[in-house]
Design a protein around this motif. Structure first.
Motif, short mmCIF file in Angstrom:
data_model
loop_
_atom_site.label_atom_id
_atom_site.label_comp_id
_atom_site.label_asym_id
_atom_site.label_seq_id
_atom_site.Cartn_x
_atom_site.Cartn_y
_atom_site.Cartn_z
N SER A 54 -2.59 -6.68 -3.72
CA SER A 54 -3.61 -6.62 -2.94
C SER A 54 -3.82 -5.15 -2.66
CB SER A 54 -3.43 -7.10 -1.56
OG SER A 54 -2.14 -6.72 -0.97
N ILE B 179 -1.23 -7.33 1.76
CA ILE B 179 -2.34 -6.87 2.96
C ILE B 179 -3.08 -8.20 3.04
CG2 ILE B 179 -4.31 -5.31 3.50
CD1 ILE B 179 -3.26 -3.49 1.42
N GLY C 108 -3.92 -0.80 -2.53
CA GLY C 108 -3.53 0.29 -1.61
C GLY C 108 -2.52 1.12 -2.34
N HIS D 254 2.68 -6.35 5.80
CA HIS D 254 1.68 -5.40 6.20
C HIS D 254 1.70 -5.08 7.72
CE1 HIS D 254 -1.22 -2.35 5.32
NE2 HIS D 254 -2.13 -2.88 6.05
N GLU E 174 -7.48 -1.09 -0.77
CA GLU E 174 -6.88 -2.23 -0.45
C GLU E 174 -7.76 -3.44 -0.72
OE1 GLU E 174 -5.77 -1.42 3.49
OE2 GLU E 174 -4.23 0.14 3.06
N ASN F 37 0.69 -1.22 -0.04
CA ASN F 37 -0.05 -0.01 -0.02
C ASN F 37 0.73 1.20 0.03
OD1 ASN F 37 0.33 -1.30 2.84
ND2 ASN F 37 -0.31 0.72 3.52
N SER G 95 -4.45 -2.75 -10.50
CA SER G 95 -3.56 -4.06 -10.08
C SER G 95 -2.59 -4.59 -10.91
CB SER G 95 -4.63 -5.16 -9.54
OG SER G 95 -4.14 -6.19 -9.08
N GLN H 77 -7.52 -6.30 4.48
CA GLN H 77 -8.20 -5.73 3.35
C GLN H 77 -9.65 -5.39 3.34
OE1 GLN H 77 -8.10 -8.54 -0.12
NE2 GLN H 77 -6.02 -9.34 0.72
N GLU H 78 -9.88 -4.07 2.81
CA GLU H 78 -11.15 -3.38 2.80
C GLU H 78 -12.52 -4.48 2.55
OE1 GLU H 78 -11.11 0.31 0.90
OE2 GLU H 78 -8.93 0.50 1.24
#
Length: 403
Positions: free
Chosen positions: A246, A284, A248, A337, A253, A154, A220, A314-315
């Motif tokens: 992943s 992440i 960020g 992370h 994220e 990220n 990505s 991750q979100e």
């Protein structure tokens, strides 16, 4: 309309079989890159049946086990080069990080290195070309002639953030940019993921196995696969390594639905019968890591030495873990992370979820630095992992393959 759909399905099935057949044929030859060469030559045939190939030739690469020796991988996570570049402290941390990597490489002599994201802290780098710091982070590995691969975290392409201490009482920030090797000076634009990986590959002396993944998955970028070939050219790969971005930095994220579908296509094509063990790398942690995280102390079946913070996941979860759960060939997922976590825990008794060890002196936390090591043995087949510390000590060994 139905006839068109049938034709498309037949074409898709034909081409997937073609890729597998080409790969299997290449196994009988003595050139590890033959699969890619033949695939490139075969592209006109694939195009002729009007199916858009979803596995670009830049997405699969080959490594090889040395006869009689295990294949060893060192993971360098969260190096954070370029942090506080305008101070004396920042450059010293980069030197310290080089020392950690050098100590690990000397002690373990790995066959391969994985840079597991947050190679640089781009939001601290006040010049356009963050790849200058990326190159410094890679330098201990490249200097020893060890091949490597990178993926993004990220921080790697984050936008520059003006430090508060740059602003004077009059509200006018003094210009304090580190010296740059080009004429961009204080550009503050940052360096994109694609630019970073392009510069890495260009200056790698052919040691970088990093790849720019399929454009349809952008933003990505670091999505690709490496085959760890057997020392016996007639045998199938010993393991398959999947690298995923992943998110960020320049976007959320998350591992997207498109990446999940890409992984399903890749894994079902390269390993349809699930016989080849698979290892997964991204930066992440997924939300599944929260489910297996030790509460206080690390006790069996988890293995590790530090559990000093909550999992920063991750979100969103878009189905990647569900796919991995249903593949008995997947042995472990490796993430970074969280600097204060280094444990491995089994997930649903099917696979291991592992953190790397914080390697860099940049980034938050003062826990001792080190590196997670993976060792893949061919005969008998085993995947083991442990942590090698900067001071030379070793701990937290665990067997990732069940007898």
């Amino acid at each position: 309309m139905k006839e068109d759909q049938k034709t498309k399905k037949k074409s898709e099935s034909f081409n997937r079989r073609l890729i597998v057949d080409i790969y299997n044929y290449s196994k009988t030859m003595k050139k590890p890159s033959l699969f890619l060469i033949i695939l490139v030559i075969s592209l006109p045939l694939i195009s002729a049946v009007e199916w858009e190939l979803s596995i670009p030739t830049t997405t699969v690469g080959n490594l090889r086990v040395r006869e009689g020796s295990p294949f060893k991988i060192a993971i360098f996570a969260d190096l954070h080069f370029g942090e506080d570049t305008w101070t004396d402290w920042g450059p010293r941390q980069d030197v310290n990080s080089v020392n950690v990597m050098s100590a690990v490489l000397h002690a373990e002599t790995p066959d391969f290195v994985v840079y597991l994201g947050d190679v640089v802290t781009a939001n601290n780098i006040a010049i356009q070309n963050a790849s200058l710091f990326w190159d410094k982070a890679i330098s201990p590995t490249r200097a020893r002639g060890i091949p490597w691969a990178t993926l993004f975290g990220n921080h790697d392409d984050a936008s520059f953030l003006w430090p508060l201490d740059w602003f004077s009482s009059s509200g006018i920030p003094p210009v304090r940019c580190p010296a740059a090797s080009d004429d961009n000076g204080c550009a503050f634009r940052g360096t994109t993921r694609v630019e970073l990986i392009q510069e890495e590959i260009k200056s790698s002396n052919a040691l970088s196995y990093s790849m720019i993944g399929p454009k349809e998955l952008w933003p990505s970028v670091s999505n690709y696969v490496l085959l760890v070939e057997s020392s016996d050219h007639s045998k199938p790969p010993v393991a398959i390594l999947y690298f995923l971005d992943s998110g960020g930095g320049s976007y959320p994220e998350v591992i997207s639905n498109a990446q999940v579908e890409w992984f399903k296509t890749m894994s079902n094509t390269l390993n349809p019968d699930l016989r080849i063990p698979e290892l997964i790398f991204w930066h992440i942690p997924s939300k599944a890591y929260k489910k297996v995280a030790p509460r206080l102390w690390i006790t069996k079946p988890c293995v590790g030495s530090i559990n000093k913070e909550k999992v920063a996941a991750q979100e969103a979860e878009n189905g990647m873990m569900k796919v991995l759960e249903n593949r008995s060939s997947v042995k472990a997922v490796f993430v970074g992370h969280n600097h204060g976590l280094d444990w491995c825990c089994p997930y649903k008794d099917k696979l291991w979820l592992c953190f790397a060890r914080h390697t860099g002196y940049g980034g938050y936390g003062n826990w001792p630095r080190g590196s997670r090591i993976l060792e893949i043995s061919e005969m008998p087949f085993r995947i083991k992992t442990w942590i090698r510390m900067e001071d030379g000590s070793v701990h937290s060994e665990v067997n990732l393959t069940y007898d």
